[in-house]
Design an enzyme around this catalytic site. Structure first.
Site, short mmCIF file in Angstrom:
data_model
loop_
_atom_site.label_atom_id
_atom_site.label_comp_id
_atom_site.label_asym_id
_atom_site.label_seq_id
_atom_site.Cartn_x
_atom_site.Cartn_y
_atom_site.Cartn_z
N GLY A 11 -1.82 23.44 56.41
CA GLY A 11 -2.15 22.17 56.58
C GLY A 11 -3.61 21.89 56.12
O GLY A 11 -4.47 22.81 56.42
N ARG A 72 2.61 25.30 52.27
CA ARG A 72 3.20 26.27 52.92
C ARG A 72 4.34 27.17 52.38
O ARG A 72 5.19 26.55 51.97
CB ARG A 72 3.74 25.64 54.45
CG ARG A 72 2.78 24.84 55.32
CD ARG A 72 3.32 24.54 56.60
NE ARG A 72 2.61 23.52 57.22
CZ ARG A 72 1.62 23.37 58.04
NH1 ARG A 72 0.94 24.69 57.95
NH2 ARG A 72 0.88 22.36 58.57
N ASP A 103 -3.81 29.88 61.05
CA ASP A 103 -3.21 31.12 61.22
C ASP A 103 -2.06 31.70 60.26
O ASP A 103 -2.26 33.03 59.97
CB ASP A 103 -2.55 31.36 62.58
CG ASP A 103 -1.68 30.33 62.95
OD1 ASP A 103 -1.43 29.37 61.89
OD2 ASP A 103 -1.14 30.34 64.10
N THR A 125 -8.72 24.59 59.89
CA THR A 125 -7.60 23.71 60.43
C THR A 125 -7.99 22.92 61.61
O THR A 125 -9.01 23.30 62.06
CB THR A 125 -6.48 24.87 61.14
OG1 THR A 125 -5.58 24.11 62.07
CG2 THR A 125 -7.32 25.83 62.09
N ASP A 127 -6.74 22.44 64.22
CA ASP A 127 -6.05 22.87 65.55
C ASP A 127 -7.05 23.68 66.30
O ASP A 127 -7.06 23.88 67.49
CB ASP A 127 -4.85 23.66 65.36
CG ASP A 127 -3.58 22.90 64.54
OD1 ASP A 127 -3.80 21.63 64.54
OD2 ASP A 127 -2.89 23.45 64.09
N ASP A 129 -7.35 26.65 66.56
CA ASP A 129 -6.52 27.73 67.07
C ASP A 129 -6.91 29.18 66.61
O ASP A 129 -6.16 30.00 66.74
CB ASP A 129 -5.24 27.51 67.27
CG ASP A 129 -4.62 27.46 65.93
OD1 ASP A 129 -5.45 27.12 64.83
OD2 ASP A 129 -3.44 26.88 65.58
N ARG A 171 -0.54 21.88 67.27
CA ARG A 171 0.61 22.90 67.25
C ARG A 171 0.54 23.40 68.76
O ARG A 171 1.04 22.61 69.53
CB ARG A 171 0.12 24.08 66.35
CG ARG A 171 1.50 24.52 65.87
CD ARG A 171 1.27 25.63 64.55
NE ARG A 171 0.87 24.95 63.41
CZ ARG A 171 1.77 24.53 62.48
NH1 ARG A 171 2.91 24.79 62.90
NH2 ARG A 171 1.11 23.99 61.36
O1 F6P Z 1 -1.97 22.91 61.54
C1 F6P Z 1 -2.21 21.65 61.34
C2 F6P Z 1 -1.14 20.47 61.91
O2 F6P Z 1 -1.44 19.37 61.56
C3 F6P Z 1 -0.52 20.68 63.28
O3 F6P Z 1 -1.49 20.25 64.16
C4 F6P Z 1 0.78 20.15 63.18
O4 F6P Z 1 1.52 20.74 64.13
C5 F6P Z 1 1.21 20.56 61.83
O5 F6P Z 1 0.11 20.90 61.13
C6 F6P Z 1 2.08 19.56 61.11
O6 F6P Z 1 2.55 20.14 59.94
P1 F6P Z 1 3.00 19.37 58.68
O7 F6P Z 1 1.93 18.50 58.02
O8 F6P Z 1 3.77 20.52 57.85
O9 F6P Z 1 4.25 18.52 59.35
#
Ligand code: F6P
Length: 319
Positions: A11, A72, A103, A125, A127, A129, A171
Site C-alpha cells: 500500500g 501487491r 510487512d 505504511t 498502519d 505495524d 489492517r
Molecule cells: O496497509 C495499508 C492499508 O491501507 C491497510 O490499512 C488496509 O487494510 C489495506 O492497506 C487496504 O489495501 P488495498 O488498498 O489493497 O485495498
C-alpha cells in the site's frame, strides 16, 4: 557497492516519495548509481527498471503516493518469482536493493536476503505495524487526515445530536484508531489488540446521554469489525440516532506531514549507508528519535506492540 536499486511496494503511504528521494540523493552523493524499480516486486520480475538521476527525484518531497508506483504481487511470494527478481537485478548490475513498504514488502526483502541478495527494508505504511520502529512513514500523515475528518464529523454529530461511528484503516493493528481517537477526543475507541463488550459500550453511551452529552464519536479500527456492523449493533442496544463513516483510502493519500518527510529522509539515507557498509539483510527504524537497524529476518518474527498506556489514557480521558 557501485549500483543500488530502490522500490516501493504494498500500500502506498505519504512520505514514500521523500524516502525515494533520500535514497537517490544519498547514494549519488556517495558516487553510487541508483536504479528505480517501477511497480514494486511485479515490476522487478518484469524488469521495469530505470536509472534515476538527481533530477528524477526533484519536486517530489511534498507529494503523496509513490512516483515508483506500487503493487501487491502474489507471484513474488514464490521461489520462482523471487529468482526472476534476482535475475533482473543481476542483469542490471544492481548490487543491493532498498525496499520501502510494509510487512508484505519486508517478507519479499527477507526472501531475497535469504537467497543471498542484500536488501534493506525501510518501513513505509500508514498502519504503523512494523516491529523495530516507533513510527512508520505515512502514519503521521494518515493520522492527521483522520483527525481532520473526525473534527468535521464532530460538527454534524453535535448539530444533529447523533452518535457517529468512524471506521479507520490499520489492517490488524489499532494504531491509527488509537492515536486518532485520542487526538480527536473520541468517546470510545475499538482496537483489535483489546477486547470489547458491546453492552459495556452501550452502557457508557447511555450514561453519557444522562449526563447531558449530545453526541458521541466512536472510532473503530477495521481490524475489529466493519463500522457498519458496529453501528447496527449500537442501534440494537440503544435508541441513538447513529451514522457511520468509513474513511477508506483517503487515509492513504495527501501531502506528507513535516514529521513523515523528515522520518523518510532519515530512514532512506540510513538504508543507503547500511548497503555501503556491506550490511544487507537489515531493516531500519527509529527508536527514541535515533536511527536503528536490525536483522530483517528476525524483525518479521517479532510482533508490533501498540502502546497500551495510550489506550488506558484514552479511556481515562473519555469518561
Ligand atoms: O496497509 C495499508 C492499508 O491501507 C491497510 O490499512 C488496509 O487494510 C489495506 O492497506 C487496504 O489495501 P488495498 O488498498 O489493497 O485495498
Amino acid at each position: 557497492m557501485k549500483r543500488i536499486g530502490v522500490l516501493t511496494s504494498g500500500g502506498d503511504a505519504p512520505g514514500m516519495n521523500a524516502a525515494v528521494r533520500a535514497v537517490v540523493r544519498k547514494a549519488i552523493f556517495q558516487n553510487i548509481e541508483v536504479y528505480g524499480v517501477y511497480g514494486g516486486y511485479a515490476g522487478l520480475m518484469g524488469g521495469n527498471i530505470k536509472k534515476l538521476e538527481l533530477g528524477s527525484v526533484g519536486d517530489i518531497i511534498h507529494r503523496g503516493g509513490t512516483v515508483l508506483y506500487s503493487a501487491r504481487s502474489e507471484e513474488f511470494k514464490t521461489k520462482e518469482g523471487q529468482q526472476k527478481g534476482i535475475e533482473q537485478l543481476k542483469k542490471f548490475g544492481i548490487d543491493g536493493l532498498v525496499v520501502i513498504g510494509g510487512d508484505g514488502s519486508y517478507r519479499g526483502a527477507k526472501a531475497l536476503t535469504e537467497q543471498g541478495y542484500p536488501c534493506v527494508g525501510v518501513p513505509g505504511t500508514i498502519d504503523n505495524d512494523i516491529p523495530g520502529t516507533e513510527f512508520t512513514i505515512g502514519f503521521d500523515t494518515a493520522l492527521n487526515t483522520v483527525i481532520d475528518a473526525i473534527d468535521k464529523i464532530r460538527d454534524t454529530a453535535t448539530s444533529h445530536e447523533r452518535t457517529f461511528v468512524i471506521e479507520v484503516m490499520g489492517r490488524n493493528a489499532g494504531d491509527i484508531a488509537l492515536w486518532a481517537g485520542l487526538a480527536g477526543g473520541a468517546e470510545t475507541i475499538l482496537i483489535p489488540e483489546e477486547k470489547h463488550s458491546m453492552e459495556e459500550i452501550a452502557e457508557r453511551l447511555k450514561k453519557g446521554q444522562e449526563r447531558g452529552k449530545k453526541h458521541s464519536i466512536i472510532v473503530v479500527a477495521e481490524g475489529v469489525m466493519s463500522g457498519v456492523d458496529f453501528g447496527r449493533e449500537i442501534e440494537k442496544l440503544t435508541d441513538f440516532d447513529t451514522r457511520v463513516s468509513v474513511l477508506g483510502h483517503m487515509q492513504r493519500g495527501g501531502s506528507p506531514t513535516a514529521f513523515d518527510r523528515v522520518l523518510a529522509s532519515r530512514l532512506g539515507a540510513r538504508a543507503v549507508e547500511l548497503l555501503i557498509e556491506g550490511n544487507g539483510g537489515r531493516a531500519v527504524g527509529m527508536e527514541k528519535n535515533q536511527m536503528v537497524d536490525y536483522d530483517i529476518i528476525e524483525a518479521l518474527a517479532k510482533e508490533h506492540h501498540l502502546d497500551l498506556n495510550l489506550y488506558k489514557l484514552s479511556k481515562e480521558l473519555s469518561i
